[in-house]
Design an enzyme around this catalytic site. Structure first.
Site, PDB file in Angstrom:
ATOM      1  N   LYS A   1      61.465   7.679 -11.021  1.00 10.53           N
ATOM      2  CA  LYS A   1      61.735   8.443 -12.861  1.00 10.53           C
ATOM      3  C   LYS A   1      62.702   9.780 -12.273  1.00 10.53           C
ATOM      4  O   LYS A   1      63.413  10.332 -13.314  1.00 10.53           O
ATOM      5  CB  LYS A   1      60.570   8.582 -13.108  1.00 10.53           C
ATOM      6  CG  LYS A   1      60.322   9.283 -14.937  1.00 10.53           C
ATOM      7  CD  LYS A   1      59.380   9.242 -15.692  1.00 10.53           C
ATOM      8  CE  LYS A   1      60.105   9.706 -16.730  1.00 10.53           C
ATOM      9  NZ  LYS A   1      58.385  10.037 -17.496  1.00 10.53           N
ATOM     10  N   GLN A   2      62.045  10.424 -11.698  1.00 13.51           N
ATOM     11  CA  GLN A   2      62.636  11.405 -11.840  1.00 13.51           C
ATOM     12  C   GLN A   2      62.330  11.763  -9.897  1.00 13.51           C
ATOM     13  O   GLN A   2      61.812  11.996  -9.500  1.00 13.51           O
ATOM     14  CB  GLN A   2      61.929  12.391 -12.331  1.00 13.51           C
ATOM     15  CG  GLN A   2      60.864  13.019 -12.838  1.00 13.51           C
ATOM     16  CD  GLN A   2      59.820  13.160 -13.498  1.00 13.51           C
ATOM     17  OE1 GLN A   2      60.069  12.985 -14.695  1.00 13.51           O
ATOM     18  NE2 GLN A   2      59.472  14.623 -13.176  1.00 13.51           N
TER      19      GLN A   2
ATOM     20  N   TRP B   1      52.129  20.086 -16.455  1.00 18.33           N
ATOM     21  CA  TRP B   1      52.893  20.620 -15.621  1.00 18.33           C
ATOM     22  C   TRP B   1      54.234  21.354 -16.439  1.00 18.33           C
ATOM     23  O   TRP B   1      54.738  22.341 -14.829  1.00 18.33           O
ATOM     24  CB  TRP B   1      52.901  19.749 -14.465  1.00 18.33           C
ATOM     25  CG  TRP B   1      54.128  18.389 -14.190  1.00 18.33           C
ATOM     26  CD1 TRP B   1      54.695  18.456 -15.685  1.00 18.33           C
ATOM     27  CD2 TRP B   1      55.619  18.416 -13.255  1.00 18.33           C
ATOM     28  NE1 TRP B   1      55.778  17.580 -14.904  1.00 18.33           N
ATOM     29  CE2 TRP B   1      55.980  17.706 -13.731  1.00 18.33           C
ATOM     30  CE3 TRP B   1      55.502  19.592 -12.278  1.00 18.33           C
ATOM     31  CZ2 TRP B   1      57.703  18.039 -12.987  1.00 18.33           C
ATOM     32  CZ3 TRP B   1      56.241  18.764 -11.195  1.00 18.33           C
ATOM     33  CH2 TRP B   1      57.471  17.981 -11.705  1.00 18.33           C
ATOM     34  N   ASP B   2      54.604  20.734 -17.177  1.00 14.73           N
ATOM     35  CA  ASP B   2      56.386  21.272 -18.102  1.00 14.73           C
ATOM     36  C   ASP B   2      55.776  23.172 -18.196  1.00 14.73           C
ATOM     37  O   ASP B   2      57.292  23.505 -17.869  1.00 14.73           O
ATOM     38  CB  ASP B   2      56.275  20.740 -19.601  1.00 14.73           C
ATOM     39  CG  ASP B   2      56.666  19.366 -19.286  1.00 14.73           C
ATOM     40  OD1 ASP B   2      55.378  18.835 -18.957  1.00 14.73           O
ATOM     41  OD2 ASP B   2      57.748  18.972 -19.592  1.00 14.73           O
TER      42      ASP B   2
ATOM     43  N   GLU C   1      56.328   9.434 -11.361  1.00 16.28           N
ATOM     44  CA  GLU C   1      55.621   8.057 -12.508  1.00 16.28           C
ATOM     45  C   GLU C   1      55.686   7.517 -12.487  1.00 16.28           C
ATOM     46  O   GLU C   1      54.800   6.149 -13.113  1.00 16.28           O
ATOM     47  CB  GLU C   1      55.821   8.883 -13.961  1.00 16.28           C
ATOM     48  CG  GLU C   1      55.379  10.558 -14.207  1.00 16.28           C
ATOM     49  CD  GLU C   1      55.610  11.573 -15.385  1.00 16.28           C
ATOM     50  OE1 GLU C   1      56.661  11.048 -16.336  1.00 16.28           O
ATOM     51  OE2 GLU C   1      54.743  12.395 -15.978  1.00 16.28           O
TER      52      GLU C   1
END
Length: 886
Positions: free
Chosen positions: A705-706, A446-447, A585
């Site tokens: 995580k983010q 997805w980056d 994640e």
């Protein structure tokens, strides 16, 4: 202006100016970082604006290298990176502050010899490429080792191999490391010089980002009174994009003798860049042909299971004879000459690559191209194309040399990974780690969400070619959805050659060295990233033909998948989406389960947004276009009716105080003392691995995580997201952003480089300039300082590189294109004096100059924009300046 003069004394650095002098003492056992911190503090206290080195440089290659108690250090790196104070010397070309600023902002330089992951990481950042292939920045004379890795990768060229692991047959599809064709080795009187074991007394590497040229210069001591200078240059041809070239100049300084250069074409290479992957089978191709004749050598091979054929041919200028295969799959060519001390000899080597993915009759094409290319043509073509790229894509920052350099570094690697010349001819997209290494096996994630918008703003045809990679894999996405019992198209979390799911079922925890289950494939939001990029491309280009041929079918197919995922809940009267993972994640499911979570906020918001965009498209796109695309996507009237129901009844959760839940039931999880874990472990970015090593599960804790719960605010304007909540029947309080930032930052470990950029934007939206800058500057330098624990060694983090350019333009310059009208609301960092950049917007070429006092916009056609909420008419070709209110 305060010019400070620096003189190196035996045990101190003497700083002198018209205002006085100071001494910075040092000892041989002091860390260089400690010396640098003290020096930088003294320079700051003295009000330094430039630093002039009065002591002669200790290097042949740089004006700013000094000897500190037997240790050489480049003061330009030690000082400028941390203070923005330019450093220059008395010799070696850079002799003024202006020249030092230009060098620091347009070049990436490393002085000295490095090894291990640190050197691997530097090689990744010194990578050259043209979108078709990437060539890591290793020395020419090295083979793969724990200290050097001369990787060579072609976009889209993957192969699958199977390895038995923990009782399972694990299939990995890898971006293939191609044969090492750059190799040139110097021999003196018949004795080869191995730079991995030679005594290198001076070493300097310089990436000229403006021209796309890498210089690798060394002085090697063969004996106390016997030294040779080896200067190598690499260029990747940006026009004849099947070609790259290297040039090597050898100068024996204080001796004479026979100098031989051996060129090698090495087909024995494997994929070994990532240490934790080395347990897997990694020999991906079979060499079918090796030949050398005169100055040329040719290798033909085919990947073992994907059956991609490729041909690599090389030409060594001045070659006299063929050395022949030195071992299996290797062929060599040599050139030699007699030299006296002080003389220089230059050889060049051309390399061409053709693959069956983009070409036919590979041998003939290689044979036709090789004779007509040269180092000079590659150098000139690279300079010409890079000049055009910088004219369209550069971001000029006044007042911050380091941010300028790193912003340009990120732009440079964006076009190394995909270029406007090559990529329209390729069936490939940009991998999360570029063409720079083998982490994530070169897969597409997805980056793209963080990169394709940047390409869209500058080279729409390049962006379109990347989107067509996804379109060609739409049948595979439909098949994937059907295999999971769903309709429509479900794109895989990890995509490679065919578009099937390449995520693994097991993941190696490096703390325990155990294989843990991996359920990351449940990140179905990758399909929403594809949809967002399609929307963004059309929104900014108004390319109706693209929507007719590709875009609308993709959007409808993705929407049909989400309709099949949404299930009506009789108890709540709302629709639920279950069995997914969010961007976080860390959470693969609920405690004791691994089946995903329900009503992930980011996923559900983006689904509602997608449905709303389709309603708008139905109103604005021609009826026949809609009907044809709906037919191809098998999107029926009943689907449209269901879409209207789900759009207003999808479930979210927020607390009474306005805290946005990450997913349903998240607040039932236990809290965790992250500070205690920091004291115990130091780096806790991968808290999931730490918890698993302790016999616990991250599924049981409030740790992220983010960015996840707030991630939609990256994609969409704050007003759009708030309206989604409101339309679903959820009201957010006026101060929700401040509350949510505090809440979620306290639970986020920034285990992904993408985390900091998203939170930086959120902080900017909340008018928290200090927090935004802290997070942005960490993200901007994340690969440069390799803050993710050595992972840059395995390839750059292309997503964060693209995202930092978005922060600069969308938040700091304040140029936001996501609404119906382009808006400008600047929030420049306090020390930035101005920003200047160009971009396309709905067919117009725009030029922006942003200062703390004013915005100046020039457009090639008339349009209306908003500056600080007020409409502004911008006439064609005339600069329009609007003063800013504080």
């Amino acid at each position: 202006m305060a010019t400070i003069s620096l003189t190196v004394q035996p045990n101190a650095l003497l700083l002198q100016s018209t205002r006085g002098e100071k001494s910075v003492p040092f000892s041989g056992d002091q860390e260089l970082t400690a010396i640098g911190q003290r020096l930088n503090q003294e320079l700051t206290d003295m009000g330094a604006t430039e630093l002039k080195l009065a002591t002669p440089s200790a290097s042949r290659f740089s004006a700013t290298v000094v000897d500190l108690a037997g240790r050489r250090v480049d003061l330009a790196t030690l000082v400028t990176d941390r203070t923005n104070i330019p450093v220059y010397g008395k010799e070696n070309g850079v002799t003024s502050a202006a020249e030092a600023v230009d060098l620091a902002s347009r070049h990436l330089t490393y002085y000295g010899v490095y090894g291990g992951k640190k050197n691997y990481g530097q090689e990744a950042l010194l990578t050259l490429g043209n979108g078709f292939f990437g060539l890591r920045g290793a020395y020419l004379s090295v083979d793969a080792s724990d200290d050097n890795y001369p990787g060579f990768y072609a976009a889209g060229l993957f192969n699958q191999l199977t390895t038995p692991v923990a009782g399972h047959d694990v299939v990995n599809e890898d971006l293939v490391n191609l044969p090492n064709a750059q190799f040139l080795q110097v021999s003196v009187d018949g004795t080869p010089i191995d730079p991995q074991h030679a005594k290198i007394v001076d070493a300097y590497r310089d990436l000229d980002m403006q021209n796309g040229r890498l210089t690798l210069a060394t002085v090697i001591a063969l004996a106390p009174d016997k030294h040779v200078v080896v200067r190598a240059e690499k260029v990747v041809d940006m026009k004849e994009w099947h070609h790259y070239a290297v040039r090597m100049t050898i100068t024996p300084l204080d001796f004479g003798g026979t100098i031989t250069v051996t060129s090698k074409l090495d087909g024995s290479v494997e994929n070994s860049n990532v240490e934790r992957y080395r347990a897997f089978n990694s020999r991906h191709f079979d060499v079918q042909k090796l030949a050398a004749q005169g100055a040329t050598a040719t290798l033909r091979a085919e990947t073992k299971n994907s059956h991609v054929a490729f041909v690599i041919a090389t030409k060594l200028a001045g070659a006299e004879d063929r050395a022949g295969p030195g071992r299996a799959a290797v062929v060599g060519v040599t050139a030699a000459t007699e030299m006296a001390g002080g003389q220089s000899w230059t050889v060049t080597k051309d390399v061409v690559l053709f693959t069956s993915l983009e070409s036919a009759d590979l041998d003939a094409q290689a044979a036709a191209l090789l004779p007509v290319v040269s180092y000079d043509t590659a150098r000139d073509n690279a300079a010409t194309v890079w000049r055009k790229i910088w004219q369209t894509s550069d971001i000029e920052i006044e007042g911050d040399v380091t941010s300028q350099k790193l912003a340009r570094l990120n732009i440079f690697h964006a076009y190394v990974s995909a270029s406007p010349i090559a990529n329209p001819h390729l069936d490939a997209s940009v991998g999360a780690r570029g063409l720079h290494g083998e982490a994530y096996r070169g897969h597409v994630f997805w980056d793209e969400l963080f990169n394709i918008p940047f390409y869209t703003q500058h080279y729409p045809d390049l962006a379109k070619s990347l989107l067509k990679y996804r379109y060609r894999r739409l049948p595979a996405a439909r098949q994937y959805a059907a295999s999971e019992g769903h309709e429509g198209a479900m794109f895989p979390w990890q995509s490679a050659m065919y578009g099937d799911e390449q995520s693994q079922f097991v993941h190696l925890n490096p703390i325990t060295n155990q294989w843990d289950p991996d359920n990351s494939r449940r990140q179905r939001h990758v399909s929403l990233a594809v949809a967002y990029n399609v929307w963004y491309y059309y929104h900014n280009t108004q390319d109706v033909v693209f929507m007719k041929d590709y875009g609308l079918e993709m959007l409808l197919s993705i929407a049909k998948f989400w309709l099949s995922m949404a299930q009506y809940n009789e108890k709540t009267g709302r629709y639920d989406i279950a069995g997914v993972m969010g961007p976080d994640e860390f959470h693969e499911g609920y405690p004791g389960e691994d089946k995903g979570v329900t009503n992930n906020t980011y996923t559900n918001i983006m689904v509602v947004w997608l449905f709303a965009q389709l309603q708008k498209f139905q109103d604005i796109l021609p009826a026949d276009l809609w009907a044809n695309s709906a037919k191809k996507a098998e999107f029926a009237d009943s689907d449209w009716q269901q879409l209207n129901k789900v759009e207003t009844k999808l479930a979210l959760e927020i607390s009474p105080e306005g805290i946005i839940f990450q997913y349903q039931g998240y607040f039932k999880l236990a809290t965790i003392d992250l500070d205690a874990y920091r004291q115990k472990y130091g780096n806790i970015s991968r808290m999931d691995r730490i918890l698993k090593a302790e016999g616990k599960s991250p599924d049981a804790y409030q740790v992220a995580k983010q960015a996840d719960a707030l991630m939609a605010f990256w994609n969409l304007t704050p007003a759009t997201v708030v309206n989604v909540f409101s339309d679903l029947g959820y009201d957010l309080p006026p101060d929700f952003m401040a509350k949510n930032l505090k809440f979620w930052l306290a639970r986020t470990t920034h285990g992904s480089t993408l985390s900091r950029v998203v939170y930086s934007e959120l902080a900017a939206q909340d008018h928290n300039a200090a927090l935004s800058w802290q997070l942005f500057s960490e993200a901007l330098s994340s690969d440069y300082y390799d803050i993710q624990g050595g992972t840059t060694a395995e390839g750059i983090h292309l997503g964060v590189m693209g995202a930092t350019e978005t922060i600069i333009q969308r938040d700091y310059a304040g140029v936001d294109d996501r609404g119906d009208v382009l808006t400008i609301t600047p929030h420049l960092p306090a020390h930035w004096q101005s920003l200047h950049f160009k971009r396309l917007y709905k067919g117009a070429q725009l030029d922006f100059v942003i200062t703390p006092e004013a915005v100046t916009v020039t457009a090639d056609r008339a349009l209306t924009i908003q500056v600080q909420g007020q409409p502004v008419q911008v006439p064609a070709t005339e600069a329009t300046t609007v003063k800013l209110t504080k």
